[in-house]
Scaffold this motif. Structure first.
Motif, PDB file in Angstrom:
ATOM      1  N   GLU B 128       0.841  -1.070  -0.029  1.00 33.59           N
ATOM      2  CA  GLU B 128       0.111   0.030  -0.030  1.00 33.59           C
ATOM      3  C   GLU B 128       0.795   1.219   0.001  1.00 33.59           C
ATOM      4  O   GLU B 128       0.705   2.370  -0.794  1.00 33.59           O
ATOM      5  CB  GLU B 128      -0.950  -0.037   1.281  1.00 33.59           C
ATOM      6  CG  GLU B 128      -1.708   0.966   1.425  1.00 33.59           C
ATOM      7  CD  GLU B 128      -2.808   1.223   0.157  1.00 33.59           C
ATOM      8  OE1 GLU B 128      -3.157   0.218  -0.549  1.00 33.59           O
ATOM      9  OE2 GLU B 128      -3.079   2.244  -0.408  1.00 33.59           O
ATOM     10  N   ARG B 129       1.933   1.235   0.669  1.00 33.89           N
ATOM     11  CA  ARG B 129       2.743   2.401   1.042  1.00 33.89           C
ATOM     12  C   ARG B 129       3.259   2.875  -0.497  1.00 33.89           C
ATOM     13  O   ARG B 129       3.692   3.930  -0.797  1.00 33.89           O
ATOM     14  CB  ARG B 129       4.137   2.021   1.832  1.00 33.89           C
ATOM     15  CG  ARG B 129       3.684   1.975   3.178  1.00 33.89           C
ATOM     16  CD  ARG B 129       4.879   1.678   4.157  1.00 33.89           C
ATOM     17  NE  ARG B 129       5.293   0.402   3.442  1.00 33.89           N
ATOM     18  CZ  ARG B 129       6.582  -0.030   3.824  1.00 33.89           C
ATOM     19  NH1 ARG B 129       7.436   0.788   4.169  1.00 33.89           N
ATOM     20  NH2 ARG B 129       6.826  -0.994   3.234  1.00 33.89           N
ATOM     21  N   PHE B 130       3.642   1.863  -1.247  1.00 31.85           N
ATOM     22  CA  PHE B 130       4.060   2.203  -2.761  1.00 31.85           C
ATOM     23  C   PHE B 130       3.223   2.177  -3.794  1.00 31.85           C
ATOM     24  O   PHE B 130       3.133   3.082  -4.613  1.00 31.85           O
ATOM     25  CB  PHE B 130       4.923   1.065  -3.289  1.00 31.85           C
ATOM     26  CG  PHE B 130       6.087   0.652  -2.133  1.00 31.85           C
ATOM     27  CD1 PHE B 130       6.894   2.003  -1.526  1.00 31.85           C
ATOM     28  CD2 PHE B 130       6.351  -0.853  -1.974  1.00 31.85           C
ATOM     29  CE1 PHE B 130       7.863   1.306  -0.688  1.00 31.85           C
ATOM     30  CE2 PHE B 130       7.265  -0.721  -0.914  1.00 31.85           C
ATOM     31  CZ  PHE B 130       8.134   0.022  -0.448  1.00 31.85           C
ATOM     32  N   ARG B 131       1.788   1.672  -3.614  1.00 34.18           N
ATOM     33  CA  ARG B 131       0.883   1.874  -4.523  1.00 34.18           C
ATOM     34  C   ARG B 131       0.372   3.264  -4.822  1.00 34.18           C
ATOM     35  O   ARG B 131      -0.012   3.876  -5.662  1.00 34.18           O
ATOM     36  CB  ARG B 131      -0.098   0.852  -4.308  1.00 34.18           C
ATOM     37  CG  ARG B 131      -1.283   0.786  -5.314  1.00 34.18           C
ATOM     38  CD  ARG B 131      -2.218  -0.357  -5.281  1.00 34.18           C
ATOM     39  NE  ARG B 131      -2.676  -0.562  -3.909  1.00 34.18           N
ATOM     40  CZ  ARG B 131      -2.840  -1.684  -3.423  1.00 34.18           C
ATOM     41  NH1 ARG B 131      -2.937  -2.811  -4.172  1.00 34.18           N
ATOM     42  NH2 ARG B 131      -3.306  -1.844  -2.241  1.00 34.18           N
ATOM     43  N   THR B 132      -0.063   3.698  -3.249  1.00 36.57           N
ATOM     44  CA  THR B 132      -0.745   4.944  -3.453  1.00 36.57           C
ATOM     45  C   THR B 132       0.095   6.330  -4.062  1.00 36.57           C
ATOM     46  O   THR B 132      -0.484   6.737  -4.758  1.00 36.57           O
ATOM     47  CB  THR B 132      -1.033   5.261  -1.959  1.00 36.57           C
ATOM     48  OG1 THR B 132      -2.023   4.196  -1.237  1.00 36.57           O
ATOM     49  CG2 THR B 132      -1.764   6.617  -1.788  1.00 36.57           C
TER      50      THR B 132
END
Lengths: 245, 195
Positions: B128-132
């Motif tokens: 999630e930390r990279f996708r957003t």
């Protein structure tokens, strides 16, 4: 082409990856592009490949079927949730003094008959409020913005502790709510994928002593919640409701 | 970075709302789809976003920032959805099997990404930390600095996360490619043995 060792090559690759999404005129990106040119053909080929990948991804992300009739359904939504009619405002205008008089009467009655709340009861009120309401009235990541926005909404100084630095929480927004008829400020924080709700209130509203110490509680509902209650020298007290994993 | 939108303050709330739907519902839906990997969830989130926008329209002080505001609501609704799902966000199998792919030229790479949804599978595997931040820049169209400001993290963190997201996506796509080639050659071997 300049000779580079493996470590320098990997470093340049990383820098290319980091600046590729910056705008073309960004100084950081321009500096890395100069390094790419100096490094020679292999670096230029990788830079080009990176650019093509980014371009392809941007195009691919915009591809995809949108459900038929979505826009029409969205446009019909206000019919199901209409905004307040102008008539409501007109009625409220003349009914306002009556409501104010009623509110004063109720307040006097509550003050005269109200009981002193315990810290456990405050913890339960906080969890129940959290379960009933999940919205925020103002979305912001900045505690100061919350303080400015709600300064005139409550009759005690809004003081939102910054949980973002040392604790790594991320502020999502804030709203005001009521516990047993008293105004409370509620802020939403995210940490490690979990929602934490912080309530600020004035202990005297609940006939509680100004100094509440610092205590932790477990409140059981459908799930269990960790609740911490404490007071600060500013005269306010706080309840932090944390969802368990 | 997106240009400011025309100021529609002189139109009725309903007209302004409908303008938002016309102008932004498709990109909001696609953003939600890429974040969740599931069409029905993306549709729900888009509806929730517009519902909240309609009900809290008065809180938007600067109408020219409507797009950014809608995306902010969507990201907030998404964070609620993530919380409710206990972060168990995984998509189902791809709509079509990833096989019999065309050649390796650039056009076909793009085609594979879009037609077979291999990109979505790769996105679903991203942390999630990279996708957003990746989607904020590559789909929402924010600059890296704007994404950093909205996420409340330093610019360097966003650059690093986007770099890591890209690396993971490329690796995942390459892995899918190899798996597909193995499947194709396995099928060919079986056919040869059968013959």
């Amino acid at each position: 082409m300049n000779e580079m060792n493996q470590e320098q090559v990997e470093l340049l690759r990383q820098r290319m990856g980091e600046v590729a999404a910056l705008s073309p005129d960004n100084p950081l990106r321009l500096a890395v592009m100069a390094e790419v040119t100096a490094a020679g053909a292999w670096a230029e080929a990788e830079w080009l490949s990176l650019q093509r990948f980014d371009e392809d991804v941007r195009m691919a992300l915009r591809h995809g079927e949108v459900p038929g009739g979505l826009a029409d359904r969205l446009k019909r939504m206000p019919d199901e949730a209409p905004l307040r009619s102008p008539w409501v405002g007109r009625i409220t205008r003349w009914a306002g003094p009556l409501a104010a008089a009623l509110a004063i009467g109720v307040t006097v009655w509550v003050v005269n008959t109200g009981h002193a709340y315990t810290v456990d009861q405050i913890a339960e009120l906080a969890v129940d409020n959290h379960l009933r309401h999940s919205y925020v009235q103002a979305m912001t990541h900045d505690p100061h913005e919350v303080e400015l926005k709600f300064a005139n909404t409550v009759d005690w100084p809004v003081d939102v502790p910054d949980l973002s630095g040392e604790f790594g929480y991320e502020l999502q927004g804030a709203r005001v709510c009521r516990f047993a008829g008293h105004t409370v400020l509620c802020t939403h924080w995210m940490h490690a994928g979990r929602l934490h709700v912080l309530y600020q209130f004035c202990p005297s509203d609940f006939r509680m002593p100004m100094a509440l110490g610092d205590s932790t509680h477990t409140v059981e509902r459908a799930d269990a919640y960790d609740v911490r209650v404490w007071s600060e020298p500013n005269g306010c007290a706080y309840v932090l409701v944390s969802e368990r994993e | 970075m997106n240009a400011p939108e025309p100021d529609n303050t002189d139109t009725s709330p309903r007209a302004r709302y409908e303008r938002w739907v016309t102008d932004h519902s498709v990109e909001l839906y696609r953003f939600a789809l890429r974040m969740t990997g599931r069409g029905e969830i993306a549709e729900d989130l888009t509806q929730e976003t517009f519902y909240h926008a309609w009900r809290s329209m008065k809180s938007l002080r600067d109408p020219s920032r409507a797009r950014a505001w809608l995306f902010q609501i969507l990201r907030y609704r998404y964070s609620h959805w993530l919380r409710d799902k206990g972060r168990q966000v995984k998509t189902t199998a791809p709509a079509e099997p990833i096989e019999n792919r065309p050649g390796k030229d650039r056009a076909s790479t793009l085609e594979r990404m879009t037609r077979h949804e291999s990109l979505q599978l790769a996105l679903d595997d991203l942390d999630e930390r990279f996708r957003t931040p990746f989607l904020m820049v590559f789909l929402e169209g924010l600059s890296c600095r704007e994404a950093a400001e909205r996420l409340g993290v330093p610019l360097g963190t966003v650059l690093s996360r986007i770099h890591r997201a890209r690396q993971a996506l490329r690796a995942s796509l390459a892995q899918q490619e190899r798996a597909s080639e193995r499947n194709s050659s396995g099928t060919r071997d079986l056919r040869l043995r059968g013959a």
